[in-house]
Design an enzyme around this catalytic site. Structure first.
Site, PDB file in Angstrom:
ATOM      1  N   ASP A  63      29.299  24.234 -29.385  1.00  0.00           N
ATOM      2  CA  ASP A  63      28.965  24.737 -30.653  1.00  0.00           C
ATOM      3  C   ASP A  63      28.531  26.092 -30.427  1.00  0.00           C
ATOM      4  O   ASP A  63      28.560  26.620 -29.483  1.00  0.00           O
ATOM      5  CB  ASP A  63      27.934  23.646 -31.250  1.00  0.00           C
ATOM      6  CG  ASP A  63      28.632  22.547 -31.599  1.00  0.00           C
ATOM      7  OD1 ASP A  63      29.663  22.271 -31.981  1.00  0.00           O
ATOM      8  OD2 ASP A  63      27.423  21.395 -31.725  1.00  0.00           O
ATOM      9  N   TYR A 124      24.501  18.950 -18.918  1.00  0.00           N
ATOM     10  CA  TYR A 124      23.925  19.997 -19.768  1.00  0.00           C
ATOM     11  C   TYR A 124      22.379  20.430 -19.433  1.00  0.00           C
ATOM     12  O   TYR A 124      21.662  19.436 -18.801  1.00  0.00           O
ATOM     13  CB  TYR A 124      23.838  19.821 -21.159  1.00  0.00           C
ATOM     14  CG  TYR A 124      25.318  19.988 -21.765  1.00  0.00           C
ATOM     15  CD1 TYR A 124      25.782  21.001 -22.650  1.00  0.00           C
ATOM     16  CD2 TYR A 124      26.024  18.828 -21.966  1.00  0.00           C
ATOM     17  CE1 TYR A 124      26.817  21.186 -23.159  1.00  0.00           C
ATOM     18  CE2 TYR A 124      27.538  19.349 -22.439  1.00  0.00           C
ATOM     19  CZ  TYR A 124      27.776  20.146 -23.215  1.00  0.00           C
ATOM     20  OH  TYR A 124      28.697  20.461 -23.720  1.00  0.00           O
TER      21      TYR A 124
END
Length: 284
Positions: A63, A124
């Site tokens: 994003d 992540y």
């Protein structure tokens, strides 16, 4: 769904990283917004002197504001273009790309490889500090400041209740036709000597806003606003809880993408395309 490389083309794997601060995410968007995909595709077209734009497929569609250290993508190039340019392509891209995105490696992909569907996990890291004085100015674009003291042990206790295969609808932004069933393989937090708390989050795949929502829930546990059992209760409820905040994107970095051995790539590609359903859950 077939993923055969078109005759006369070669599939090329790209390993890359970027600082997401000034990007509107990975994926190209209408309206001329700056994206990582757009920058790399433009650079490829320029340095190969091509009229056509060759579309990239990526492992993780990050994003706006999210960074990547170990992103992976692929592109199908005409074999003659690859033959002419592959020796100097990496250096030419380095000269053409903006400084906040780098391609580190380019190589012909093995048979069956798909950057998105062949991946078996994405890892992540989310970084946050509860330092009363705030974030080191040199790290401010990559670390979130949380202005309550954090109990990392309580956060890890809460994280253990989220591991495994679940429907993560309570932690995902709903998208029509997209499954929210995921296997969370790792969720752990460590405080470094510098006081920064790093959360490692690894799963087969992630639905929209999943990582940042999970971190938001764990921060509520860490600062004492909720007990360690709360995130698992939210998960079991299966609906969004207004108390779960989607934390800001700048603390999040895609660190690594994992792939199986070359001989298993095609099978993984096919498996990942099958829509998941939990045992006993209604279909469709």
């Amino acid at each position: 769904m077939s993923d055969e490389v078109e005759a006369g083309f070669v599939r090329v794997r790209l390993d890359l990283s970027y600082d997401g601060s000034e990007f509107s995410g990975w994926a190209k968007q209408a309206g001329g917004r700056r994206t990582v995909q757009g920058e790399i595709e433009d650079a490829l077209r320029t340095v190969t002197r091509s009229r056509e734009t060759y579309e990239l497929t990526v492992a993780g569609r990050t994003d706006a504001g999210v960074h990547a250290r170990g992103q992976v993508a692929h592109v199908d190039l005409p074999r003659e273009v690859w033959a002419e340019h592959h020796v100097k392509l990496l250096k030419r891209l380095a000269g053409r790309l903006p400084r906040d995105v780098r391609v580190w490696a380019l190589r012909e992909a093995p048979s069956g490889f798909n950057a998105r569907f062949s991946a078996v996990w994405r890892r992540y890291a989310y970084r946050v500090t509860d330092n009363p004085g705030g974030v080191d100015p040199l790290l401010r674009g990559h670390v979130l400041w949380h202005d309550w003291p954090l109990d990392v042990d309580a956060m890890n206790a809460a994280a253990r209740g989220l591991l495994g295969e679940h429907d993560f609808a309570a932690y995902c932004k709903k998208r029509e036709g997209a499954t929210t069933i995921r296997t969370l393989q790792e969720l752990s937090l460590v405080r470094g000597e510098d006081g920064i708390v790093t959360a490692t989050v690894r799963a087969d795949a992630f639905c929209h806003n999943m990582v940042r929502s999970l971190i938001g829930a764990l921060l509520f546990v860490g600062d004492g606003h909720r007990g360690p059992e709360w995130p698992a209760k939210v998960l079991a409820a299966g609906v969004r809880d207004s108390a779960v905040h989607v934390v800001r994107p700048h603390g999040l970095t895609l660190e690594e993408v994992g792939y199986p051995a070359d001989e298993l790539l095609a099978a993984r590609n096919k498996e990942a395309r099958n829509k998941r359903s939990l045992p006993g859950a209604g279909c469709c």
